[in-house]
Motif scaffolding. Structure first.
Motif, PDB file in Angstrom:
ATOM      1  N   ASN A  13       0.851  -1.311   0.135  1.00 57.58           N
ATOM      2  CA  ASN A  13      -0.098  -0.071   0.204  1.00 57.58           C
ATOM      3  C   ASN A  13       0.918   1.255  -0.110  1.00 57.58           C
ATOM      4  O   ASN A  13       0.681   2.093  -0.823  1.00 57.58           O
ATOM      5  N   LEU A  14       1.838   1.201   0.929  1.00 58.89           N
ATOM      6  CA  LEU A  14       2.586   2.694   0.881  1.00 58.89           C
ATOM      7  C   LEU A  14       3.727   2.425  -0.233  1.00 58.89           C
ATOM      8  O   LEU A  14       3.836   3.809  -0.796  1.00 58.89           O
ATOM      9  N   GLY A  15       4.096   1.275  -0.768  1.00 60.58           N
ATOM     10  CA  GLY A  15       5.042   1.592  -1.880  1.00 60.58           C
ATOM     11  C   GLY A  15       4.229   2.002  -3.043  1.00 60.58           C
ATOM     12  O   GLY A  15       4.814   2.684  -3.929  1.00 60.58           O
ATOM     13  N   VAL A  16       3.012   1.585  -3.282  1.00 58.68           N
ATOM     14  CA  VAL A  16       2.225   2.194  -4.476  1.00 58.68           C
ATOM     15  C   VAL A  16       2.046   3.833  -4.417  1.00 58.68           C
ATOM     16  O   VAL A  16       2.132   4.298  -5.319  1.00 58.68           O
ATOM     17  N   MET A  17       1.892   4.126  -3.046  1.00 58.08           N
ATOM     18  CA  MET A  17       1.574   5.374  -2.997  1.00 58.08           C
ATOM     19  C   MET A  17       2.991   6.160  -3.181  1.00 58.08           C
ATOM     20  O   MET A  17       3.127   7.228  -4.027  1.00 58.08           O
ATOM     21  N   CYS A  18       3.851   5.727  -2.916  1.00 62.02           N
ATOM     22  CA  CYS A  18       5.476   6.215  -2.783  1.00 62.02           C
ATOM     23  C   CYS A  18       5.772   6.480  -4.482  1.00 62.02           C
ATOM     24  O   CYS A  18       6.526   7.256  -4.928  1.00 62.02           O
ATOM     25  N   ARG A  19       5.402   5.343  -5.191  1.00 59.95           N
ATOM     26  CA  ARG A  19       5.827   5.113  -6.542  1.00 59.95           C
ATOM     27  C   ARG A  19       5.635   6.511  -7.283  1.00 59.95           C
ATOM     28  O   ARG A  19       6.323   6.901  -8.135  1.00 59.95           O
ATOM     29  N   THR A  20       4.252   7.047  -7.088  1.00 59.77           N
ATOM     30  CA  THR A  20       3.827   8.161  -7.735  1.00 59.77           C
ATOM     31  C   THR A  20       4.062   9.362  -6.888  1.00 59.77           C
ATOM     32  O   THR A  20       4.760  10.464  -7.456  1.00 59.77           O
ATOM     33  N   SER A 165      -0.654   5.616  11.102  1.00 56.80           N
ATOM     34  CA  SER A 165      -1.754   4.881  10.039  1.00 56.80           C
ATOM     35  C   SER A 165      -1.691   5.804   8.923  1.00 56.80           C
ATOM     36  O   SER A 165      -2.438   6.753   8.938  1.00 56.80           O
ATOM     37  N   CYS A 166      -0.829   5.505   7.835  1.00 52.70           N
ATOM     38  CA  CYS A 166      -1.002   6.216   6.570  1.00 52.70           C
ATOM     39  C   CYS A 166      -2.001   5.483   5.632  1.00 52.70           C
ATOM     40  O   CYS A 166      -1.784   4.391   4.835  1.00 52.70           O
ATOM     41  N   PHE A 167      -3.188   6.315   5.586  1.00 52.39           N
ATOM     42  CA  PHE A 167      -4.178   5.785   4.823  1.00 52.39           C
ATOM     43  C   PHE A 167      -4.969   7.017   4.304  1.00 52.39           C
ATOM     44  O   PHE A 167      -4.558   8.086   4.618  1.00 52.39           O
ATOM     45  N   PRO A 168      -5.851   6.834   3.288  1.00 51.38           N
ATOM     46  CA  PRO A 168      -6.515   8.023   2.822  1.00 51.38           C
ATOM     47  C   PRO A 168      -7.036   8.728   3.918  1.00 51.38           C
ATOM     48  O   PRO A 168      -7.155  10.117   3.655  1.00 51.38           O
ATOM     49  N   GLU A 169      -7.779   8.165   4.920  1.00 50.62           N
ATOM     50  CA  GLU A 169      -8.374   8.866   6.071  1.00 50.62           C
ATOM     51  C   GLU A 169      -8.305   7.815   7.161  1.00 50.62           C
ATOM     52  O   GLU A 169      -8.095   6.598   7.091  1.00 50.62           O
ATOM     53  N   PRO A 170      -8.597   8.276   8.385  1.00 52.89           N
ATOM     54  CA  PRO A 170      -8.432   7.343   9.613  1.00 52.89           C
ATOM     55  C   PRO A 170      -9.689   6.348   9.533  1.00 52.89           C
ATOM     56  O   PRO A 170     -10.781   6.701   8.872  1.00 52.89           O
ATOM     57  N   LYS A 171      -9.412   4.884   9.906  1.00 54.32           N
ATOM     58  CA  LYS A 171     -10.336   4.207   9.690  1.00 54.32           C
ATOM     59  C   LYS A 171     -11.243   3.686  11.156  1.00 54.32           C
ATOM     60  O   LYS A 171     -12.293   2.977  11.043  1.00 54.32           O
ATOM     61  N   ASN A 172     -10.618   4.343  12.156  1.00 56.01           N
ATOM     62  CA  ASN A 172     -11.311   4.272  13.638  1.00 56.01           C
ATOM     63  C   ASN A 172     -10.891   5.309  14.372  1.00 56.01           C
ATOM     64  O   ASN A 172     -10.011   6.039  14.079  1.00 56.01           O
ATOM     65  N   HIS A 173     -11.441   5.264  15.680  1.00 50.36           N
ATOM     66  CA  HIS A 173     -11.192   6.356  16.600  1.00 50.36           C
ATOM     67  C   HIS A 173      -9.575   6.572  17.045  1.00 50.36           C
ATOM     68  O   HIS A 173      -9.094   7.756  17.256  1.00 50.36           O
ATOM     69  N   ARG A 174      -8.996   5.415  17.124  1.00 42.37           N
ATOM     70  CA  ARG A 174      -7.480   5.383  17.553  1.00 42.37           C
ATOM     71  C   ARG A 174      -6.712   5.968  16.604  1.00 42.37           C
ATOM     72  O   ARG A 174      -5.831   6.782  16.839  1.00 42.37           O
ATOM     73  N   MET A 175      -7.177   6.133  15.198  1.00 42.59           N
ATOM     74  CA  MET A 175      -6.152   6.682  14.064  1.00 42.59           C
ATOM     75  C   MET A 175      -6.501   8.165  14.167  1.00 42.59           C
ATOM     76  O   MET A 175      -5.788   8.797  13.222  1.00 42.59           O
ATOM     77  N   LEU A 176      -7.545   8.738  14.907  1.00 42.26           N
ATOM     78  CA  LEU A 176      -7.797  10.235  14.986  1.00 42.26           C
ATOM     79  C   LEU A 176      -6.060  10.873  15.594  1.00 42.26           C
ATOM     80  O   LEU A 176      -5.682  11.899  15.473  1.00 42.26           O
ATOM     81  N   ALA A 177      -5.470   9.881  16.479  1.00 45.81           N
ATOM     82  CA  ALA A 177      -4.123  10.139  16.968  1.00 45.81           C
ATOM     83  C   ALA A 177      -3.253   9.905  16.185  1.00 45.81           C
ATOM     84  O   ALA A 177      -2.123  10.442  16.065  1.00 45.81           O
TER      85      ALA A 177
END
Length: 266
Positions: A13-20, A165-177
């Motif tokens: 997932n991160l590799g595909v993002m970084c490729r671009t 947590s490097c995603f397009p957006e947080p997936k749960n409340h923990r990821m707000l931090a």
């Protein structure tokens, strides 16, 4: 601009993002994974490589003046799997860097799971003790130690990013931090390669989140200023799910559910 940037784990997932996202950083980007990387653009090279294969890793690293090391086992797994990718593989990478005709600067994708058993009520900085929450977290502590030793002994500079947590957006409340946006991640990597002297810093990989548990003041010299804030997604998360209960690992520990996971056996 780098001459040749190696991205390991390029099909993840991160590799595909970084490729671009990292295209502007180098004249040539060498993409590597065991498989799954295809269709090289004019500025790209594809080299399939198993990190456990020492000779293959030495050939992979040769000639690269920058490495973004995302490869390896990315979640909790049985020890043999973790060891092959994240212990032997990291050793092979640093030995290859030591032997290369060009000494590369390295971005090592560490993890928040290296400090996962710290409570969410504690604010951490680069000097905080590691408290891994599983075998995967242990392997990331090992990687940080390898980076430190190769810097002190051989002068190889590494930025150890404890990615949240490097995603397009947080997936749960923990990821707000813990959330880090892709643009903040790319900006951090750019600063790591542009700063005149890097050293071997510990960096917490998170955006400018209002509820962050992490303090990056010791790496202010990088000039990295994250722009995004997970708080923008709180209302959406609240509408989708209830926050975890007060005794839920996702509300107690910085590593969340990894802290409640057992040892994975074959």
């Amino acid at each position: 601009m780098l001459k040749k940037l190696l991205i390991t784990g390029a099909s993840g997932n991160l590799g595909v993002m970084c490729r671009t996202g990292l295209k502007p950083l180098a004249e040539t980007i060498r993409l590597s994974d065991r498989d799954g990387v295809t269709d090289a653009a004019s500025h790209e090279e594809i080299v399939h490589c198993d990190l456990a294969d020492k000779d293959a890793v030495e050939a992979l690293v040769e000639g690269c003046d920058g490495i973004v090391h995302l490869g390896g086992q990315s979640v909790e797994a049985p020890w043999d799997t973790v060891r092959s990718s994240n212990i032997d593989g990291v050793f092979n990478l640093y030995e290859a860097a030591r032997k290369s005709s060009v000494t590369p600067r390295i971005v090592f994708a560490s993890s928040n799971h290296a400090i996962g058993f710290h409570p969410q009520t504690e604010r951490l900085d680069a000097k905080s003790l590691t408290r891994p929450d599983g075998l995967y977290g242990v392997s990331k502590v090992f990687g940080e130690a390898m980076a430190s030793m190769y810097h002190d002994k051989f002068g190889i500079e590494t930025a150890c990013i404890r990615i949240g947590s490097c995603f397009p957006e947080p997936k749960n409340h923990r990821m707000l931090a813990t959330w880090m946006s892709d643009r903040d991640f790319f900006a951090l990597i750019e600063r790591i390669f542009l700063v005149p002297s890097l050293g071997c810093p510990i960096i917490y990989g998170a955006s400018a989140n209002s509820g962050s548990w992490w303090d990056n003041r010791e790496v202010a010299y990088l000039g990295w200023q994250p722009q995004d804030n997970a708080e923008a997604f709180r209302a959406k998360l609240d509408a989708q799910m209830d926050p975890p209960g007060k005794d839920d690992p996702n509300a107690v520990y910085q590593g969340g559910a990894f802290c409640a996971d057992g040892i994975h056996e074959e």
